[in-house]
Enzyme design. Structure first.
Site, PDB file in Angstrom:
ATOM      1  N   GLU A   1     -11.225 -62.628 -32.240  1.00 26.45           N
ATOM      2  CA  GLU A   1     -10.164 -62.213 -31.332  1.00 26.45           C
ATOM      3  C   GLU A   1     -10.455 -62.584 -29.877  1.00 26.45           C
ATOM      4  O   GLU A   1     -11.580 -62.407 -29.409  1.00 26.45           O
ATOM      5  CB  GLU A   1     -10.009 -60.690 -31.428  1.00 26.45           C
ATOM      6  CG  GLU A   1      -9.906 -60.202 -32.859  1.00 26.45           C
ATOM      7  CD  GLU A   1     -10.158 -58.709 -32.990  1.00 26.45           C
ATOM      8  OE1 GLU A   1      -9.832 -57.960 -32.054  1.00 26.45           O
ATOM      9  OE2 GLU A   1     -10.698 -58.280 -34.025  1.00 26.45           O
TER      10      GLU A   1
ATOM     11  N   HIS B   1      -5.297 -60.760 -31.664  1.00 28.86           N
ATOM     12  CA  HIS B   1      -6.199 -60.184 -32.682  1.00 28.86           C
ATOM     13  C   HIS B   1      -6.094 -61.004 -33.974  1.00 28.86           C
ATOM     14  O   HIS B   1      -5.657 -60.505 -35.021  1.00 28.86           O
ATOM     15  CB  HIS B   1      -5.741 -58.736 -32.897  1.00 28.86           C
ATOM     16  CG  HIS B   1      -6.651 -57.838 -33.653  1.00 28.86           C
ATOM     17  ND1 HIS B   1      -7.127 -58.128 -34.912  1.00 28.86           N
ATOM     18  CD2 HIS B   1      -7.156 -56.622 -33.345  1.00 28.86           C
ATOM     19  CE1 HIS B   1      -7.882 -57.122 -35.338  1.00 28.86           C
ATOM     20  NE2 HIS B   1      -7.908 -56.189 -34.399  1.00 28.86           N
TER      21      HIS B   1
HETATM   22  O1  TA6 Z   1     -10.609 -55.531 -33.026  1.00 32.88           O
HETATM   23  C1  TA6 Z   1     -11.303 -54.729 -33.886  1.00 32.88           C
HETATM   24  C2  TA6 Z   1     -10.571 -53.421 -34.015  1.00 32.88           C
HETATM   25  O2  TA6 Z   1     -10.372 -52.839 -32.777  1.00 32.88           O
HETATM   26  C3  TA6 Z   1     -11.390 -52.538 -34.982  1.00 32.88           C
HETATM   27  O3  TA6 Z   1     -12.042 -51.502 -34.330  1.00 32.88           O
HETATM   28  C4  TA6 Z   1     -10.383 -52.126 -36.014  1.00 32.88           C
HETATM   29  O4  TA6 Z   1      -9.922 -50.869 -35.824  1.00 32.88           O
HETATM   30  C5  TA6 Z   1      -9.353 -53.216 -35.909  1.00 32.88           C
HETATM   31  O5  TA6 Z   1      -9.297 -53.625 -34.601  1.00 32.88           O
HETATM   32  C6  TA6 Z   1      -7.994 -52.994 -36.519  1.00 32.88           C
HETATM   33  O6  TA6 Z   1      -7.212 -52.083 -35.805  1.00 32.88           O
HETATM   34  P1  TA6 Z   1      -5.859 -51.571 -36.410  1.00 32.88           P
HETATM   35  O7  TA6 Z   1      -5.301 -50.592 -35.410  1.00 32.88           O
HETATM   36  O8  TA6 Z   1      -4.963 -52.752 -36.572  1.00 32.88           O
HETATM   37  O9  TA6 Z   1      -6.203 -50.908 -37.714  1.00 32.88           O
END
Ligand code: TA6
Length: 299
Positions: A272, A169
């Site tokens: 990501e 991510h």
């Molecule tokens: O990859 C995008 C995502 O899934 C968004 O929906 C957002 O929630 C982000 O990741 C961050 O997630 P986190 O749990 O680290 O706040």
């Protein structure tokens, strides 16, 4: 293992050093001929990657808590064994437990071309069994050289098949989100937010002008992040992934994220490498799968 032992067993003079990092978390500093990187053993998370003579390519939230039990907001969080919310139990941690576990150092090496490698491992334990009932051996391999290469490898060490989703991510640092355009996704189908129908991206370049949470499907293409105020774009390549997610929370959502400054959305973009949606991974006993991403500063 304490820091002294970590350094004695896995440290490499001038290349790999273990220190007490932010929040007291064990952290590796990797110095290669080409770049420097910082990796937290909590979450096996790359926190920064600075090629020689360049800025840090990764974004880190100034409000990140660096506290066990909470994720670190920035760098390259490892999402495993599920991406996003758990499918049936919203009380389970978002993006799985990998980013909330302390990983073990499995080894470190320096290659002839100056690339430095750190290998971190995690296998199933009491805490992971409470969240996910399978036996696995995961490894994160981080190579710091002329580019940054990260692989998440998972082996099924149990006796029954399992299916998981995962992601690297990556958060990238940008001068200002208004200066950014991303290429590599034209013509690719994506789902926007919670939409149930996909649509193809028409534009050659994706520009971020609002909250974006795009899930591009059936793509293994490289993306290139262009920043009008910074010379040299960033190429983001990937392996073992057919889904790319592009995320920026924008103004209102950023305010609701406690470990992100209100203005934090202006200086970051997530691109990501993901296995999820129609691209989950099923592993038979003994089988292994690799998800990888390579981050390249183009000069
Ligand atoms: O990859 C995008 C995502 O899934 C968004 O929906 C957002 O929630 C982000 O990741 C961050 O997630 P986190 O749990 O680290 O706040």
């Amino acid at each position: 293992m304490n820091l002294q032992e970590l350094n004695r067993i896995n440290g490499i003079a001038g290349a790999v050093e273990f220190i007490e990092g932010r929040g007291g978390l064990p952290t590796a500093i990797l110095h290669s001929t080409h770049a420097e990187a910082v990796v937290c053993l909590y979450g096996a998370q790359v926190l920064s990657y600075s090629p020689k003579g360049l800025r840090d390519l990764l974004w880190m939230s100034g409000n990140s808590e660096f506290q066990q039990g909470k994720p670190i907001r920035g760098g390259i969080p490892v999402c495993f064994p599920w991406f996003g919310p758990h499918v049936s139990d919203p009380k389970k941690p978002q993006h799985g437990f990998a980013r909330l576990q302390l990983w073990t150092v499995a080894g470190a090496s320096v290659y002839a071309d100056g690339t430095v490698e750190l290998r971190l491992s995690l296998s199933d334990n009491e805490e992971t069994h409470a969240l996910w009932p399978y036996a696995f051996a995961a490894e994160v391999v981080i190579r710091v050289g002329t580019d940054l290469d990260v692989t998440l490898r998972c082996t099924n060490t149990g006796t029954e098949a399992f299916t998981y989703t995962d992601a690297l991510h990556s958060y990238f640092a940008v001068s200002d989100i208004g200066n950014v355009k991303i290429s590599g996704l034209q013509g690719t189908e994506y789902y926007f937010g919670t939409a149930t129908d996909s649509q193809p991206q028409q534009e050659e370049h994706l520009k971020i002008r609002q909250e974006e949470n795009r899930r591009y499907i059936e793509t293994s293409a490289d993306c290139v992040i262009h920043d009008a105020a910074v010379p040299g774009p960033i190429r983001v390549a990937k392996r073992g992934s057919r889904v790319t997610v592009v995320w920026n929370p924008w103004k209102e959502t950023a305010k609701q994220i406690s470990d992100m400054p209100d203005e934090g959305y202006k200086t970051m973009i997530c691109v990501e490498a993901v296995n999820a949606y129609g691209d989950a991974v099923t592993l038979q006993p003994g089988a292994t799968f690799n998800l990888g991403t390579t981050i390249i500063a183009m000069q």
